[in-house]
Design an enzyme around this catalytic site. Structure first.
Site, PDB file in Angstrom:
ATOM      1  N   CYS A 134       0.809  -1.232   0.000  1.00 58.38           N
ATOM      2  CA  CYS A 134       0.000   0.000   0.000  1.00 58.38           C
ATOM      3  C   CYS A 134       0.835   1.272   0.000  1.00 58.38           C
ATOM      4  O   CYS A 134       0.536   2.224  -0.734  1.00 58.38           O
ATOM      5  CB  CYS A 134      -0.941  -0.014   1.195  1.00 58.38           C
ATOM      6  SG  CYS A 134      -0.157  -0.520   2.717  1.00 58.38           S
ATOM      7  N   SER A 164      -5.141   0.934  10.321  1.00 58.94           N
ATOM      8  CA  SER A 164      -5.915  -0.024   9.519  1.00 58.94           C
ATOM      9  C   SER A 164      -5.051  -0.776   8.515  1.00 58.94           C
ATOM     10  O   SER A 164      -5.464  -1.818   8.014  1.00 58.94           O
ATOM     11  CB  SER A 164      -7.064   0.682   8.787  1.00 58.94           C
ATOM     12  OG  SER A 164      -6.573   1.804   8.079  1.00 58.94           O
ATOM     13  N   GLY A 165      -3.832  -0.289   8.239  1.00 54.04           N
ATOM     14  CA  GLY A 165      -2.923  -1.031   7.367  1.00 54.04           C
ATOM     15  C   GLY A 165      -2.548  -2.370   7.981  1.00 54.04           C
ATOM     16  O   GLY A 165      -2.214  -3.326   7.278  1.00 54.04           O
ATOM     17  N   ARG A 266       4.480   3.076  12.155  1.00 51.86           N
ATOM     18  CA  ARG A 266       3.026   3.021  12.402  1.00 51.86           C
ATOM     19  C   ARG A 266       2.647   4.212  13.283  1.00 51.86           C
ATOM     20  O   ARG A 266       3.299   4.462  14.301  1.00 51.86           O
ATOM     21  CB  ARG A 266       2.680   1.719  13.142  1.00 51.86           C
ATOM     22  CG  ARG A 266       1.191   1.494  13.332  1.00 51.86           C
ATOM     23  CD  ARG A 266       0.482   1.047  12.075  1.00 51.86           C
ATOM     24  NE  ARG A 266       0.944  -0.261  11.626  1.00 51.86           N
ATOM     25  CZ  ARG A 266       0.799  -0.711  10.391  1.00 51.86           C
ATOM     26  NH1 ARG A 266       0.203   0.035   9.471  1.00 51.86           N
ATOM     27  NH2 ARG A 266       1.257  -1.892  10.044  1.00 51.86           N
ATOM     28  N   HIS A 273      -2.333   6.254   4.505  1.00 50.93           N
ATOM     29  CA  HIS A 273      -0.891   6.234   4.773  1.00 50.93           C
ATOM     30  C   HIS A 273      -0.254   7.495   4.180  1.00 50.93           C
ATOM     31  O   HIS A 273      -0.649   7.973   3.114  1.00 50.93           O
ATOM     32  CB  HIS A 273      -0.236   5.030   4.081  1.00 50.93           C
ATOM     33  CG  HIS A 273      -0.507   3.710   4.754  1.00 50.93           C
ATOM     34  ND1 HIS A 273      -1.290   3.556   5.862  1.00 50.93           N
ATOM     35  CD2 HIS A 273      -0.040   2.449   4.461  1.00 50.93           C
ATOM     36  CE1 HIS A 273      -1.326   2.283   6.217  1.00 50.93           C
ATOM     37  NE2 HIS A 273      -0.579   1.584   5.382  1.00 50.93           N
TER      38      HIS A 273
HETATM   39  N1  HSE Z   1       1.733  -3.526   5.075  1.00 53.78           N
HETATM   40  C1  HSE Z   1       0.854  -2.410   5.129  1.00 53.78           C
HETATM   41  C2  HSE Z   1       0.734  -1.903   6.525  1.00 53.78           C
HETATM   42  C3  HSE Z   1      -0.498  -2.766   4.637  1.00 53.78           C
HETATM   43  O1  HSE Z   1       1.072  -2.642   7.468  1.00 53.78           O
HETATM   44  O2  HSE Z   1       0.296  -0.786   6.718  1.00 53.78           O
HETATM   45  C4  HSE Z   1      -0.725  -2.850   3.168  1.00 53.78           C
HETATM   46  O3  HSE Z   1       0.277  -3.186   2.284  1.00 53.78           O
END
Ligand code: HSE
Length: 369
Positions: A134, A164-165, A266, A273
């Site tokens: 993403c 939410s990723g 994160r 994102h």
């Molecule tokens: N790996 C990404 C994340 C999610 O953890 O935000 C989508 O590829």
């Protein structure tokens, strides 16, 4: 009509996908079958119609499909894909997970960037079309024409990735953390602010603070590691940035291979994102020239002027969530070296970052048949 099997349609990415398919009237274009790994042979009502769920672990049920689109995750793909192909299945496999992304018999589907390569792959008999990571997908869409015009020497990407990723359970945990803090913090407007911060810190650090999924608080915090530890100082998420960008651009073995590295973090955004990107160009361009090139990237770019008012209102996860627009802003020339620039891209990672490229790939396949 082609038979399309949908797997993992109840998860976050799957739910966003179904919503987009309904908005775009995609359900009229094929005959859809819903699969389940946990409750096959049960009846469900989807968009007002009754369906009997097929078994996502049955090679025979899967093999009846012309196209399979899965958002079920890598473990599922790893458990079923080889067996399905070994049984002679010749259909198209569209997958949101990373399991087959870097395999030679797969192409990463991001048609606004690599439509010609996708068509060429189809003509050459490639049957596996995989959604990209993403973060890299969003940044690549945002800066597509810079890469296409072979202007970028290298880039450093620092991501700020939404809860939410990581998946539905993680979003729920972040919201539980908000509730836990609010329920346990003694806070009133007359309280001394330093005392409030110290009390909040105690609550966030307490044993009972909900953190089963993330292992540590995300609220009031950042988590500076996403995905597995490659034991070379990088996370797998950081590695994906470089290899997937080059694979999508068709540069994996080219002399024009673009070096990409950075840190993936994160943060407590719920959805969308962001990536703060420092890039070095092969030549000196004015900001006006750069802006014009970036705006050509695709119709979904929302270029945000580099000033405080525009940036705080339009260049943020809240501004881009639930929209197909990718905000690109904070474009400036850095005064630390020649041809160095910064930019911030922000986009909904459940839409362009996951569901939308798969939906569009499915449409490409359906239009060809
Ligand atoms: N790996 C990404 C994340 C999610 O953890 O935000 C989508 O590829």
């Amino acid at each position: 009509m082609k038979k399309v099997g949908l797997i993992g349609w109840r998860g976050l990415v799957g739910s966003v996908l179904l919503k987009r398919m309904q908005q775009e009237d995609d359900f009229k274009k094929a005959k859809y079958y819903y699969f389940s790994t946990s409750n096959p042979n049960t009846e469900v009502v989807i968009h007002g119609n009754n369906y009997l769920l097929k078994d996502a672990n049955s090679i025979w049920h899967l093999a009846e499909m012309d196209i399979i689109l899965t958002c079920q995750g890598s473990s599922y793909t790893n458990s079923i894909y080889d067996e399905l192909r070994n049984n002679g299945w010749q259909g198209y496999w569209i997958d949101a997970s990373s399991a087959k992304r870097m395999h030679d018999d797969s192409i990463i589907a991001l048609d606004p960037v690599n439509k010609e390569a996708l068509i060429c792959a189809l003509d050459n008999g490639i049957k596996n079309f995989i959604g990209g990571n993403c973060s890299i997908t969003l940044s690549l869409l945002g800066l597509n024409s810079l890469f296409k015009e072979n202007l970028v020497e290298w880039c450093s990407m620092m991501t700020y990735q939404a809860a939410s990723g990581a998946g539905a359970a993680y979003v729920r945990e972040l919201l539980s953390q908000v509730k836990y803090l609010s329920d346990n913090l003694d806070f009133n407007n007359n309280a001394n602010t330093l005392n409030v911060i110290e009390n909040a810190h105690k609550v966030l650090s307490s044993e009972d603070f909900p953190k089963q999924q993330f292992c540590v608080p995300l609220l009031g915090n950042i988590i500076p590691w996403i995905d597995t530890d490659l034991m070379n100082g990088s996370s797998k998420e950081e590695w994906k940035g470089e290899v997937e960008l080059n694979k999508i651009l068709g540069l994996s073995t080219s002399k024009d291979y673009i070096k990409v590295d950075g840190l993936c973090i994160r943060v407590s955004s719920l959805r969308s994102h962001s990536a703060a990107i420092t890039f070095k160009l092969k030549k000196n361009l004015s900001l006006e020239e750069l802006e014009a090139i970036i705006k050509k990237s695709n119709p979904w770019i929302n270029f945000i002027a580099n000033n405080k008012e525009s940036s705080i209102h339009h260049l943020s996860p809240i501004a881009t969530s639930e929209s197909l627009k990718i905000a690109v802003g904070r474009l400036k020339k850095l005064n630390i070296g020649e041809n160095l620039y910064s930019v911030l891209t922000v986009g909904d990672q459940l839409l362009w970052g996951a569901a939308e490229p798969l939906r569009r790939m499915l449409n490409i396949l359906l239009q060809r048949s």
